[in-house]
Design a protein around this motif. Structure first.
Motif, short mmCIF file in Angstrom:
data_model
loop_
_atom_site.label_atom_id
_atom_site.label_comp_id
_atom_site.label_asym_id
_atom_site.label_seq_id
_atom_site.Cartn_x
_atom_site.Cartn_y
_atom_site.Cartn_z
N THR A 158 11.24 6.22 -4.51
CA THR A 158 12.12 5.12 -4.12
C THR A 158 13.59 5.55 -3.99
O THR A 158 14.48 4.70 -3.97
CB THR A 158 11.99 3.97 -5.13
OG1 THR A 158 12.18 4.49 -6.45
CG2 THR A 158 10.61 3.32 -5.04
N PRO A 167 9.23 3.11 -0.17
CA PRO A 167 8.43 2.08 -0.85
C PRO A 167 9.34 1.09 -1.58
O PRO A 167 10.45 1.45 -2.01
CB PRO A 167 7.59 2.86 -1.85
CG PRO A 167 7.64 4.27 -1.41
CD PRO A 167 8.93 4.45 -0.68
N SER A 168 8.88 -0.11 -1.77
CA SER A 168 9.70 -1.12 -2.45
C SER A 168 9.53 -1.10 -3.96
O SER A 168 10.22 -1.81 -4.66
CB SER A 168 9.34 -2.51 -1.91
OG SER A 168 8.00 -2.82 -2.21
N PHE A 169 8.62 -0.30 -4.44
CA PHE A 169 8.52 -0.14 -5.89
C PHE A 169 8.04 1.28 -6.21
O PHE A 169 7.55 1.99 -5.32
CB PHE A 169 7.59 -1.19 -6.53
CG PHE A 169 6.16 -1.19 -6.03
CD1 PHE A 169 5.17 -0.45 -6.67
CD2 PHE A 169 5.80 -1.95 -4.92
CE1 PHE A 169 3.86 -0.47 -6.22
CE2 PHE A 169 4.48 -1.97 -4.47
CZ PHE A 169 3.51 -1.22 -5.12
N GLY A 170 8.21 1.66 -7.46
CA GLY A 170 7.75 2.98 -7.87
C GLY A 170 8.87 3.85 -8.41
O GLY A 170 10.02 3.41 -8.53
N VAL A 216 -0.19 3.37 -4.21
CA VAL A 216 -0.28 1.96 -3.83
C VAL A 216 1.04 1.47 -3.22
O VAL A 216 1.05 0.63 -2.32
CB VAL A 216 -0.72 1.05 -5.00
CG1 VAL A 216 -2.10 1.45 -5.48
CG2 VAL A 216 0.26 1.06 -6.14
N MET A 274 0.98 2.48 0.37
CA MET A 274 0.06 1.62 1.13
C MET A 274 0.67 0.25 1.39
O MET A 274 0.58 -0.28 2.50
CB MET A 274 -1.28 1.50 0.39
CG MET A 274 -2.09 2.79 0.49
SD MET A 274 -3.80 2.62 -0.11
CE MET A 274 -3.59 3.10 -1.82
N GLU A 275 1.32 -0.32 0.38
CA GLU A 275 1.92 -1.64 0.60
C GLU A 275 3.11 -1.56 1.56
O GLU A 275 3.31 -2.46 2.37
CB GLU A 275 2.33 -2.26 -0.74
CG GLU A 275 1.16 -2.58 -1.66
CD GLU A 275 0.01 -3.33 -0.96
OE1 GLU A 275 0.27 -4.24 -0.14
OE2 GLU A 275 -1.16 -2.96 -1.22
N ARG A 280 1.60 -1.44 4.95
CA ARG A 280 1.03 -2.75 5.31
C ARG A 280 2.11 -3.77 5.62
O ARG A 280 1.91 -4.66 6.46
CB ARG A 280 0.14 -3.26 4.18
CG ARG A 280 -1.14 -2.49 4.16
CD ARG A 280 -2.20 -2.89 3.20
NE ARG A 280 -2.02 -4.01 2.35
CZ ARG A 280 -3.02 -4.84 2.03
NH1 ARG A 280 -4.22 -4.65 2.58
NH2 ARG A 280 -2.82 -5.80 1.18
N ASN A 340 -3.84 -11.53 -7.16
CA ASN A 340 -2.42 -11.27 -7.50
C ASN A 340 -1.83 -10.06 -6.79
O ASN A 340 -0.99 -9.36 -7.36
CB ASN A 340 -2.28 -11.06 -9.02
CG ASN A 340 -2.48 -12.33 -9.80
OD1 ASN A 340 -2.23 -13.42 -9.27
ND2 ASN A 340 -2.96 -12.21 -11.04
N TRP A 341 -2.23 -9.84 -5.59
CA TRP A 341 -1.75 -8.64 -4.90
C TRP A 341 -1.58 -8.91 -3.43
O TRP A 341 -2.44 -9.58 -2.87
CB TRP A 341 -2.70 -7.47 -5.12
CG TRP A 341 -2.09 -6.17 -4.72
CD1 TRP A 341 -2.30 -5.48 -3.57
CD2 TRP A 341 -1.15 -5.42 -5.48
NE1 TRP A 341 -1.58 -4.34 -3.55
CE2 TRP A 341 -0.85 -4.28 -4.72
CE3 TRP A 341 -0.51 -5.60 -6.71
CZ2 TRP A 341 0.07 -3.31 -5.14
CZ3 TRP A 341 0.38 -4.65 -7.14
CH2 TRP A 341 0.67 -3.51 -6.36
N PRO A 390 2.27 -7.79 -4.93
CA PRO A 390 3.15 -8.50 -5.85
C PRO A 390 4.33 -9.15 -5.11
O PRO A 390 4.72 -8.66 -4.05
CB PRO A 390 3.65 -7.41 -6.80
CG PRO A 390 3.55 -6.16 -6.02
CD PRO A 390 2.39 -6.32 -5.08
N PRO A 391 4.87 -10.20 -5.63
CA PRO A 391 6.00 -10.90 -5.01
C PRO A 391 7.31 -10.17 -5.25
O PRO A 391 8.12 -10.60 -6.06
CB PRO A 391 5.97 -12.27 -5.72
CG PRO A 391 5.38 -11.97 -7.07
CD PRO A 391 4.44 -10.84 -6.90
N LEU A 392 7.49 -9.09 -4.56
CA LEU A 392 8.70 -8.29 -4.75
C LEU A 392 9.79 -8.80 -3.83
O LEU A 392 9.54 -9.14 -2.66
CB LEU A 392 8.42 -6.83 -4.44
CG LEU A 392 7.33 -6.21 -5.32
CD1 LEU A 392 6.99 -4.84 -4.81
CD2 LEU A 392 7.77 -6.18 -6.76
#
Lengths: 241, 241, 241, 241, 241, 241
Positions: free
Chosen positions: F10, F37-40, F55, F58-59, F62, F235-236, F238-240
């Motif tokens: 990130t 990526p938006s998280f990690g 993941v 991948m998100e 997507r 739950n996937w 996540p609401p980031l």
């Protein structure tokens, strides 16, 4: 960019077909130069003919006035690529290896469908030498000789598609490499029959050669592919017309 | 029994030395016929030269009027044995394989000591092709070229013995295969230095060839080594003096 | 030259048959001395019996007054060869390994046809231990027990030839090794059925033993096969009649 | 639950030490029964002694009146486990395999530290037979004989810890298996020196044997470990006092 | 002793079934704590879902207040065990590896029978990563999805038993690992059909976790599974209800 | 043609550097779209962070509105490529595999030089998964963390060049793959130090992605990389923010 595409046999119609395939895949600005060896078998289907092709290809490339930026050896399972790498400073790409290497980006395993049963071991050995055999599900033979492929295209395509389908179903291949060239429509037919990606070695090799040249990369000269040491070579090359 | 022993290079003094080694090992009643190719490198130290040697050896054997009962290809790590097996009905024995196969009866692992570093990969590939690499502890190079071995025998033996000793100590080899021929006293010196059995490929090949002939066994013709199919071979063999 | 040929089981008729096979293959001047262990199973078909055979063979050889120049262990897939190599200064040849090693000079791959299914893993392990499994296409069982082979030779030969044919066709074997001995005419029948070379382990072992002796080579004593260290061995060997 | 723990050598003090180790690891309700073979070497350090141990262990177990729920073969790198599996219906656990199998749950790779250099190949083969060699980083020898380990424990621990440390640093092992038993404090010392988990084969084997019994699992009898077929075993077992 | 058993999917009925299996195998004094991830797929049947499960399992374990003595990851062929080993000081056991490791003590080779064909490669890779693939005869799919197994248990058991039987007969497996859980009577039915030992991963994992804890062993922290280095992790873990 | 190049961590400055490298290698007409990526983790150096990156990548892909013709995962040794292949119809290229695959056309063997020792096993596993480990001479670590590489470029280059030189001399590598990115002049410095071709994964991946798109080839959907089955994912994503 100028790429030599060297046939391994001495049948010019096959050289022409290979050249057309290569040209179709080439980027704008890439010139494809097809080359036929001046000696050797009209088709290569075994070790004796393959070794002869190895030296014939090397001599054909050495005799070419150049310049060129890369060389493609267009034979499936043939010997000789390592020798070309010793002789040249530009990248050398073998179509057997180009197809397998490309296939590995497309699926977990691949199979090769080739002509005669007797060439299966040659292809297996070349894939091993290139470090590309771990994900090879199988090498299968259609049972048709190289020149038969030209003579009865319909039967050839059927036999090849049949083996490709069995590779997918029985050997769990997820990609098919075509180990035989020069047939129009073959790729499409095998895709239609199997539902998996089908890789043609000649076109794969063109893209890899272009990529290597584009990246400024060529053969390592540090050990295995160092230039031949200066020495006396007796009676060679032969005085061919 | 008559066994052709074909050198892979065109240096006749090496052919002579190989012939003498072979004759020393031969049983009474075995005639050793040394053969030098009519073209190719004076010494073979790389892929280009090895491929050329492969076809030169095949042509030398084809040109021999015969009869003969077996053929030994006397080059370490060279290509071509498979082609000879296609061409001939009699057994073909490569000295690289003969040495390794013999070594496996003498210890749990063996190392090969050869001439130049660049020939190491060729030997490794040939052992793989022959199914003899699992118990190969290492292939080591003395750093001396083939023809240097002839010129300064003392230095050559020292360099080879040094690598053999390191193979035993560092690589855990229990047997040494000598991947270079023609030196008197080499075997004894390496035995003295290392304390392990030392196998010479030429003599090992003579015993294996004699054994195969004695057992009435020869090359399987069922697939890989079937005779070449009848076809047109263009401009070959070359019109050599 | 005098070669001990040690049966792994205690059935003397099998020792006799093995001895005749060995004598037929022996060079003039080679004396074959068949030996039967003084304890153990009448036929060896599994791990318990194989381990027992290993020590019985070692004790039989230790009890032999000598002298002898080489020892052949005549059991297919049995344990023990490494122990004999520790105990002896002369070469030791196992027939499983002799057959495979010989087969590798004749074709690209070989299969073994043996008696019962349960002995397949033993043979596979022995080929691995010897570094000879890379070119093994398969080990197949005829389903007949060792002693059945003696009782109904016709059925035995049929069952074995059937598995040999399937090895050539389905497993792509190019050579067959017979993993069961003592039957007249078996080799010829399998050759006739399959068209590939058939190697008998006993005769192959005789030629290898003769070759090693002829070359003055014997077991490396540097590590794995060093002589047992001096120590107390309790209650052994047993006081057998 | 009652577990036989069979020593591979005939030194009762080693049996006692192994028995104590096993008892320390055993769950409440598990009874450890140490067993010493009635014949064989005082320490096992090579193939001859290992094969002898294999049959001695089998006879010791067969002679035991029972009942017992599992058997542990407490020798590092010894032959014979497969034979026990044929003879028995209860689970059989070899300590070499127990240690390696346990180590694989603790790190990506493991090394074995054993006594003499000559036993390294035996351990390597046993790990291969058990399918446990892929993550084996190395088998290293301390250079001390089995009985030396008892005599000078301080020197033994130092030599073993030194090899363990080198395995972690040079061979990239992440876990150490101790291939030699019976020393108090050895495990702790090697942990202190290397900072990695240290697995003792005897205690690992006890937990695995208890687990298999607890899960109601035992040896598959379908092929490799089927009971020996009924047959005549000559002069065996020996008439030992 | 307290063992977390973490399901890889978010279907609580499967967590319950797994928890019951685990509790049945646990020793007196072992408390089984079943855990369901807070996000992810209702069943895991492919790479996307498996990678998601890997992080969901890790977060579920991190969110657990503890204490616990070991963690079992209860998914067949799923990713993530290595990450758990980095995060935790207690032992981590994956059921795929637990089953295979246990199977290797019971027979010479084992096969896994799982749900869908597409999960076969995942299981093969996990067995390779764990160093447990050498004795894996095959991974076979029943063709039924994970949730189908719950819906029509009779059909599921039939399909699984059929593949198990083929593994024993065609692939020469001697033990079967069940790569799918939660069905009553499945193990007994497959044993009845095949006659070989059948290993359930969940129960095998419980015994291995208990053994490791009992022996005082846990994950090596020396290299691969060292704790994550302190660093900024952006937007993670997600703010889940 | 539009290619997404997804960073695995990130840290936006690393995304920028990767994007510039990719753009430099891209053909005219290829648009490079860098993605973070938006998280990690800010840098990925171990299994926990690598699974999280899998993941997150991948998100990120997507969530991208598209369209795009290929995706490059720009992390060395990271998990996740197989999941992307399931999710997408366009080709996916991992830079670890791109570098290795390209290196194999340039020399007989290659080594990877990466950052920390703990990432070596991850790279080794990824090369295995991709079928590219047979010609990998070694994976070596410079000992510097990913973010250190940015902070002290001079020291980083020296440490990397040192390991590259040792790979060529000690491990017999003929090509070097750089397993760490974002440094100006790194490639040139390693070439100067070692004299062998140096492959950068990002630029190699761009050419391979362009080639696959140019040839009309994409991921096989027949088995391993079939699209995920329709199912409930709890739950996937996540609401980031």
């Amino acid at each position: 960019m100028r790429i030599l595409v060297v046939n391994v046999n001495t049948t010019r119609s096959l050289t022409d077909a290979i050249g057309r395939q290569a040209a179709d895949a080439a980027a704008p600005g890439t010139e494809i130069v097809p080359l036929t060896p001046s000696f050797g078998a009209e088709s290569v289907e075994g070790n004796y003919e393959s070794y002869l092709a190895a030296v014939a290809v090397m001599e054909a490339v050495r005799a070419h006035p150049g310049p060129f930026d890369a060389v493609i050896q267009a034979g499936y399972g043939e010997h000789g690529r390592e020798g070309l790498q010793e002789l040249l400073d530009v990248p050398v790409v073998d179509i057997t290896e180009a197809a397998a290497s490309t296939a590995q980006f497309l699926g977990r395993s691949y199979s090769v469908v080739t002509s005669l049963d007797r060439t299966v071991p040659l292809i297996e050995e070349r894939l091993h030498v290139a470090g590309l055999s771990a994900r090879c599900a199988s090498v299968r033979a259609s049972g048709l000789a190289v020149l038969d492929l030209e003579r009865d295209e319909k039967a050839a395509v059927d036999a090849i598609a049949e083996q490709a389908a069995r590779a997918v179903e029985e050997d769990r291949a997820e990609v098919i490499c075509l180990g035989c060239g020069g047939m129009s429509g073959l790729t499409e037919r095998v895709v239609a029959r199997t539902g998996v990606p089908v890789v043609d070695g000649v076109t794969a090799a063109v893209k890899i050669a272009e990529s290597l040249v584009g990246l400024g990369l060529s053969t390592s000269k540090v050990r295995t592919y160092a230039p031949p040491r200066p020495k006396k070579i007796l009676n060679w090359p032969p005085p061919l017309g």
